[in-house]
Scaffold this motif. Structure first.
Motif, short mmCIF file in Angstrom:
data_model
loop_
_atom_site.label_atom_id
_atom_site.label_comp_id
_atom_site.label_asym_id
_atom_site.label_seq_id
_atom_site.Cartn_x
_atom_site.Cartn_y
_atom_site.Cartn_z
N SER A 172 -7.48 5.60 -1.58
CA SER A 172 -6.10 5.62 -1.84
C SER A 172 -5.11 5.39 -0.38
O SER A 172 -4.05 4.37 -0.13
CB SER A 172 -5.19 6.60 -2.92
OG SER A 172 -4.21 6.39 -3.03
N GLN A 173 -5.54 5.93 0.40
CA GLN A 173 -4.81 5.87 1.71
C GLN A 173 -4.82 4.22 2.29
O GLN A 173 -4.29 3.72 2.66
CB GLN A 173 -4.61 7.29 3.28
CG GLN A 173 -4.18 8.77 2.14
CD GLN A 173 -3.06 8.35 1.68
OE1 GLN A 173 -1.94 7.42 2.15
NE2 GLN A 173 -2.53 8.65 0.60
N TYR A 210 -14.48 5.95 3.94
CA TYR A 210 -13.37 5.80 3.16
C TYR A 210 -13.63 5.54 1.76
O TYR A 210 -12.65 5.13 0.95
CB TYR A 210 -12.26 5.81 3.08
CG TYR A 210 -11.43 6.59 4.85
CD1 TYR A 210 -11.10 7.26 4.89
CD2 TYR A 210 -11.51 5.26 5.85
CE1 TYR A 210 -11.56 7.89 6.47
CE2 TYR A 210 -11.44 5.73 7.18
CZ TYR A 210 -11.25 7.09 7.32
OH TYR A 210 -10.77 7.57 8.86
N ASN A 253 -9.03 9.60 0.40
CA ASN A 253 -8.72 8.76 1.41
C ASN A 253 -8.83 7.12 1.37
O ASN A 253 -8.24 6.38 2.00
CB ASN A 253 -9.81 9.13 2.30
CG ASN A 253 -10.00 10.30 2.50
OD1 ASN A 253 -8.83 10.89 3.29
ND2 ASN A 253 -10.34 11.17 3.03
N VAL A 259 -3.36 1.55 0.63
CA VAL A 259 -2.13 1.55 0.72
C VAL A 259 -1.65 1.07 2.31
O VAL A 259 -0.62 -0.11 2.31
CB VAL A 259 -1.00 3.35 0.84
CG1 VAL A 259 -0.48 3.01 1.62
CG2 VAL A 259 -1.26 3.51 -0.29
N ASN A 260 -2.29 0.89 3.28
CA ASN A 260 -2.26 1.03 4.19
C ASN A 260 -2.81 -0.84 4.19
O ASN A 260 -1.54 -1.94 4.98
CB ASN A 260 -3.02 0.86 5.14
CG ASN A 260 -2.97 2.95 6.04
OD1 ASN A 260 -1.19 2.90 5.51
ND2 ASN A 260 -3.61 2.97 6.16
#
Length: 449
Positions: free
Chosen positions: A340-341, A315, A338, A344-345
């Protein structure tokens, strides 16, 4: 190819009086293969010590190039930069509380500390931090070596830490001997042990006043996996591709000279040819080099496919492919969606750990007579992803008057301290120009109508 062991999570219900040298020794033995296999492999791959470096060739006369293209360090460094390259910001309505916390953070170089924690977690899947009081009673926190910490969690539904073990080796340069020290942290006490070749000996115990375990875990994700674990085998294949083509080029660059219909050529003739760089051939004679045709297209396609898979699975986009300066914000968001996700996690796990740090610090401050609540500090992460500033500024201006100025400023990535920025705005707006105090250019005096 190396096999990276999965991380382990030790869960048990335990009280202080159940802590024994036998239990500590058992936990150390459980942790040892994780350190020697998992952590060592991950650390080696980040540092560029890849499997290709162990490659051997049966024929010692053949070239054996061992190039390392380190996608692992690229992934960790890039994701860490995206995630924590811009410092975390803290805000609170309690100005006194925020000022005290800010002073403690500055004294501990909190921005660099956060980066180190995120970087370690990216490599090994988790990082650890110790909060403590120094000899002067100052509140301190420092990043620990991930290899040296064992965290034990409770069996209840919250699965909160109930004990932490830190062990480290001290080398005596006078006797040239190593001593292993072990510190066991619970919610109220610290127990000190010394490990020798045959046993673990209890040294001393002391109280601490943090009201919780002062070692904090910073997990990289829910599975405590490193950011490049999934692409190690692909990285090995990429290195092997580079090595094979490099070896072929090196092997066949020393081409064989073919002298056709010149069987009478002697070693002395070859010496003259080499010296004069000239060959006189008979009527039917020919001279040419024997070369191997390399199928570069197939090799390059294979290598490019591997690189694309590595970026896709990790990613992390290939930043060597330039982004047009005129590309829209929507296009940028799509390309980095992807990524960014993943960030965020990371933020969710990191925020929980930062709240624990604030809680431990606040518990000590309240013992000094304050009455603070760590929940009064708001934590904001600032993703360091590429953005279209023109579109962002245009959006912010359209929302002016609809949402508060504080909300607008907190969503602008170049504003690190929202409160300081609002104070500066108020200061500039309160300043007025007094025309009576402006000097007259002709008379040198003040301007009068």
């Amino acid at each position: 190819m190396p096999t990276v062991k999965d991380n382990i999570k030790i869960c048990m219900d335990i009280t202080d009086d159940q802590i024994t040298p036998d239990l500590i020794n058992k936990l150390l033995k459980m942790h040892e293969p994780i350190v020697s296999n998992r952590y060592k492999i991950l650390d080696d791959y980040y540092r560029g010590k890849h499997e290709i470096l162990k490659r051997t060739i049966m024929d010692p006369e053949k070239p054996n190039h061992k190039p390392v293209s380190n996608f692992c360090s690229y992934i960790t460094d890039t994701l860490t930069g995206f995630f924590i390259g811009k410092p975390v910001t803290y805000t609170s309505n309690n100005k006194q509380y925020l000022d005290i916390i800010t002073q403690i953070f500055e004294a501990n170089d909190e921005k660099a500390e956060n980066h180190d924690l995120a970087h370690k977690a990216s490599i090994k899947g988790q990082a650890f931090e110790l909060v403590y009081l120094d000899e002067d009673g100052n509140i301190c926190f420092d990043c620990l070596d991930t290899d040296s910490v064992i965290m034990v969690y409770g069996n209840d539904i919250k699965n909160m830490p109930v004990m932490a073990i830190r062990y480290y080796t001290i080398h005596d340069y006078f006797t040239d001997k190593d001593t292993t020290k072990i510190d066991v942290y619970t919610k109220t006490n610290i127990y000190h042990y010394t490990k020798n070749e045959s046993s673990i000996i209890f040294d001393s115990a002391e109280n601490h006043y943090f009201k919780d375990i002062p070692i904090i875990e910073y997990p990289n994700n829910r599975y405590r996996r490193g950011d490049f674990e999934n692409i190690i085998t692909l990285n090995d294949m990429y290195n092997l591709n580079l090595a094979d083509i490099a070896n072929d080029i090196a092997y066949y660059s020393n081409c064989y000279l073919i002298l056709e219909n010149m069987s009478g050529t002697t070693k002395d003739d070859l010496k003259v040819i080499n010296e004069n760089k000239t060959i006189l051939t008979p009527e039917n004679g020919k001279a040419y080099f024997l070369t191997k045709q390399l199928n570069d297209q197939v090799v390059n396609n294979h290598r490019n496919n591997l690189a694309e898979d590595i970026h896709k699975i990790s990613y992390v986009p290939d930043l060597s492919k330039e982004i047009n300066t005129n590309v829209s914000g929507a296009a940028i968001r799509q390309r980095f969606f992807n990524t960014s996700q993943v960030i965020v996690n990371k933020e969710r796990k990191f925020k929980k750990a930062l709240q624990t740090r604030l809680k431990l610090i606040t518990n000590i401050l309240n013992l000094k007579g304050y009455n603070f609540n760590y929940k009064d500090i708001e934590i904001t992460f600032n993703q360091n992803l590429p953005i279209n500033l023109i579109e962002l500024s245009d959006s912010a201006s359209k929302f002016a008057g609809i949402v508060s100025r504080k909300t607008l400023l907190s969503n602008l990535p170049f504003v690190e301290d929202v409160d300081a920025e609002m104070e500066q705005i108020r200061k500039e707006q309160s300043e007025t120009i007094n025309l009576d105090l402006i000097p007259d250019a002709n008379t040198g005096g003040v301007y009068n109508e």
